[in-house]
Design an enzyme around this catalytic site. Structure first.
Site, PDB file in Angstrom:
ATOM      1  N   ASP A 270      -4.389   2.076  -4.882  1.00 36.44           N
ATOM      2  CA  ASP A 270      -2.877   2.409  -4.313  1.00 36.44           C
ATOM      3  C   ASP A 270      -2.042   1.202  -4.232  1.00 36.44           C
ATOM      4  OD1 ASP A 270      -4.163   3.424  -2.212  1.00 36.44           O
ATOM      5  OD2 ASP A 270      -2.783   4.195  -1.275  1.00 36.44           O
TER       6      ASP A 270
ATOM      7  N   HIS B 242      -6.196  13.958  -9.600  1.00 33.93           N
ATOM      8  CA  HIS B 242      -5.801  13.107 -10.270  1.00 33.93           C
ATOM      9  C   HIS B 242      -4.483  12.680 -11.359  1.00 33.93           C
ATOM     10  CE1 HIS B 242      -9.682  11.658  -7.695  1.00 33.93           C
ATOM     11  NE2 HIS B 242     -10.708  12.845  -8.688  1.00 33.93           N
TER      12      HIS B 242
ATOM     13  N   ASP C 284      -1.924   9.805 -11.091  1.00 29.54           N
ATOM     14  CA  ASP C 284      -2.223   8.779 -11.822  1.00 29.54           C
ATOM     15  C   ASP C 284      -0.024   8.782 -11.833  1.00 29.54           C
ATOM     16  OD1 ASP C 284      -4.579   8.242 -11.902  1.00 29.54           O
ATOM     17  OD2 ASP C 284      -5.188   9.351 -13.860  1.00 29.54           O
TER      18      ASP C 284
ATOM     19  N   ASN D 127      -3.002  12.941  -4.132  1.00 35.28           N
ATOM     20  CA  ASN D 127      -4.322  12.495  -4.916  1.00 35.28           C
ATOM     21  C   ASN D 127      -5.037  13.700  -5.107  1.00 35.28           C
ATOM     22  OD1 ASN D 127      -5.115  11.147  -7.008  1.00 35.28           O
ATOM     23  ND2 ASN D 127      -6.862  10.273  -5.870  1.00 35.28           N
TER      24      ASN D 127
ATOM     25  N   ASP E  74       1.014  -1.230   0.295  1.00 37.02           N
ATOM     26  CA  ASP E  74      -0.208   0.030  -0.624  1.00 37.02           C
ATOM     27  C   ASP E  74       0.826   1.260  -0.198  1.00 37.02           C
ATOM     28  OD1 ASP E  74      -3.207   0.943   0.544  1.00 37.02           O
ATOM     29  OD2 ASP E  74      -2.142   1.912   1.944  1.00 37.02           O
TER      30      ASP E  74
END
Length: 291
Positions: free
Chosen positions: A206, A176, A180, A171, A163
């Site tokens: 994630d 976003h 990304d 984010n 994680d």
């Protein structure tokens, strides 16, 4: 009317005289092969447009159809004179005079777009579009096989569940697009560290997973986990920003359990790694963790 309709459907008529091997094509077939219309053709002139494996298949089923006086269907690639690849669907029928085959005729259809859509659908069914890693469905299938759920022997191995620490903050604050970029860079670093792993996947937003075979060696899971944690300490550039994220990793042996329980074990270990301060790893300990 036929030429206009066949052009819309990407279709073309063709026929081959089996005595002279001369061909007759409609305009759509010429266009498919990117050959000027009304060019006189013999069959051997067009065979160079087929890749070797496709040509072998074509010749085999064509010979069988002629011998049986039947027909055939084939989807095959062709290469145009400019080097472009197209996919066509060939349907053929054998015409006989008495018992002697005299003519092959049928349709050719350009199915390039259909083929590309099919390949993309197949790709998206197994791979994560953003990172290019295996997706959750493909990873779970591989994990299930390793756990012996398909009737094969239980091969065992190690599951790493990863994680990204600090990803949500980036984010949420940078958007976003930045998120990304972080995910793609994290995926590249993970793939580089675990290049010889059995499977590397993005299994959630994630969250990533790695499946290592038992032959990887007893110390390999911890070594790879530490290497990835170290790799994620390097900043990630997102446009003009430099972002900093980390990684917490849970490890679990999968021998003797189903895929679902293997995920639960690794997830429990991941939770312990986060509780220990993040940017670290923990093994699943059945004495301390229950599910």
């Amino acid at each position: 009317i036929f030429e206009r309709a066949s052009a819309a459907a990407r279709l073309g008529l063709w026929e081959c005289d089996l005595t002279s091997e001369t061909l007759q094509w409609s305009g759509g077939t010429y266009d498919m092969f990117a050959i000027p219309r009304d060019t006189p053709l013999r069959r051997n002139q067009t065979l160079i447009r087929y890749p070797a494996a496709s040509l072998k298949t074509l010749n085999t089923i064509r010979s069988r159809a002629i011998a049986e006086g039947s027909g055939f269907n084939l989807d095959t690639a062709i290469v145009t004179p400019s080097g472009g690849e197209r996919w066509i669907r060939i349907t053929a029928t054998v015409e006989c005079a008495g018992e002697r085959p005299t003519r092959l005729f049928g349709l050719k259809q350009d199915i390039t777009e259909e083929r590309r859509r099919s390949e993309r659908t197949r790709y998206l069914a197994e791979f994560d579009e953003l990172t290019g890693l295996a997706n959750r469905n493909q990873f779970q299938a591989r994990l299930a096989r390793a756990c012996g759920e398909d009737g094969a022997p239980d091969t065992g191995g190690t599951l790493l569940l990863i994680d990204l620490d600090g990803f949500k903050e980036i984010n949420d604050s940078l958007g976003h697009t930045a998120g990304d970029e972080c995910l793609k860079e994290a995926a590249q670093r993970l793939a580089a560290v675990c290049a010889d792993a059995g499977s590397v996947a993005r299994v959630g937003g994630d969250e990533f997973a790695v499946l290592l075979a038992p032959c990887a060696g007893a110390g390999t899971p911890v070594l790879l986990a530490k290497q990835f944690i170290a790799a994620m300490r390097r900043p990630i550039r997102c446009g003009w920003q430099r972002c900093q994220i980390g990684a917490s990793i849970g490890l679990a042996q999968i021998a003797g359990c189903c895929a679902r329980d293997a995920f639960k074990r690794a997830d429990a270990a991941l939770y312990a790694a986060k509780a220990a301060g993040r940017n670290t790893l923990r093994w699943f300990d059945p004495q301390q963790m229950r599910f």
